[in-house]
Design a protein around this motif. Structure first.
Motif, short mmCIF file in Angstrom:
data_model
loop_
_atom_site.label_atom_id
_atom_site.label_comp_id
_atom_site.label_asym_id
_atom_site.label_seq_id
_atom_site.Cartn_x
_atom_site.Cartn_y
_atom_site.Cartn_z
N MET A 1 0.84 -1.18 0.00
CA MET A 1 0.00 0.00 0.00
C MET A 1 0.88 1.25 0.00
O MET A 1 2.01 1.22 0.46
N THR A 2 0.32 2.30 -0.51
CA THR A 2 1.05 3.56 -0.69
C THR A 2 0.53 4.62 0.27
O THR A 2 -0.67 4.72 0.49
N ILE A 3 1.43 5.40 0.81
CA ILE A 3 1.03 6.54 1.65
C ILE A 3 0.54 7.64 0.73
O ILE A 3 1.22 8.01 -0.22
N LEU A 4 -0.63 8.17 1.01
CA LEU A 4 -1.24 9.19 0.17
C LEU A 4 -1.39 10.49 0.93
O LEU A 4 -1.92 10.53 2.03
N THR A 73 7.14 5.63 -13.83
CA THR A 73 8.16 4.77 -13.25
C THR A 73 7.60 3.86 -12.17
O THR A 73 8.05 2.73 -12.00
N TYR A 74 6.59 4.34 -11.45
CA TYR A 74 6.03 3.60 -10.32
C TYR A 74 4.89 2.66 -10.70
O TYR A 74 4.35 1.98 -9.84
N ASN A 75 4.51 2.63 -11.96
CA ASN A 75 3.41 1.78 -12.40
C ASN A 75 3.93 0.38 -12.70
O ASN A 75 4.77 0.18 -13.57
N THR A 81 3.63 1.57 -7.20
CA THR A 81 4.62 0.96 -6.30
C THR A 81 5.40 2.01 -5.51
O THR A 81 6.30 1.65 -4.75
N ALA A 82 5.06 3.28 -5.68
CA ALA A 82 5.73 4.34 -4.91
C ALA A 82 5.41 4.17 -3.44
O ALA A 82 4.30 3.75 -3.08
#
Length: 107
Positions: A1-4, A73-75, A81-82
């Motif tokens: 999971m990503t911090i938003l 890049t993060y896809n 994936t960031a």
């Protein structure tokens, strides 16, 4: 999971710069710069239709992000994936007025 971190405070899902939706979609399949992306999950707080159904939801710091920005890049297989991203759109009234500021083109 990503911090938003989300500055789209006019979004019905925004709770103290966090998202109460649980997951979001970043759109902009042909994006080459951040301005060509947007939060596809954005819903204007002033529209009112979704407000009643989520008014008691709390914001989440970490969420799943479905990313349609193929050149980012993060896809990875349409998943972000960031470790952390910023969605900007402080005065947004439509999805097109938001963007993923973390977008980084691998082109």
């Amino acid at each position: 999971m990503t911090i938003l971190n989300c500055t789209a405070v006019t979004c019905v899902y925004n709770k103290d710069r966090l998202c109460s939706r649980g997951e979001i979609q970043v759109t902009g399949s042909d994006a080459r710069i951040a301005d060509e992306t947007c939060c596809g999950s954005f819903r204007d707080r002033n529209e009112g239709s979704a407000v009643n159904s989520i008014k008691d939801s709390c914001g989440c710091e970490k969420i799943n992000i479905d990313c349609k920005a193929r050149e980012c890049t993060y896809n990875e297989h349409c998943r972000c994936t960031a470790s952390a991203i910023d969605i900007n759109g402080e005065n947004a009234s439509a999805q097109s007025e938001t963007k993923c500021s973390t977008f980084a083109c691998k082109c």
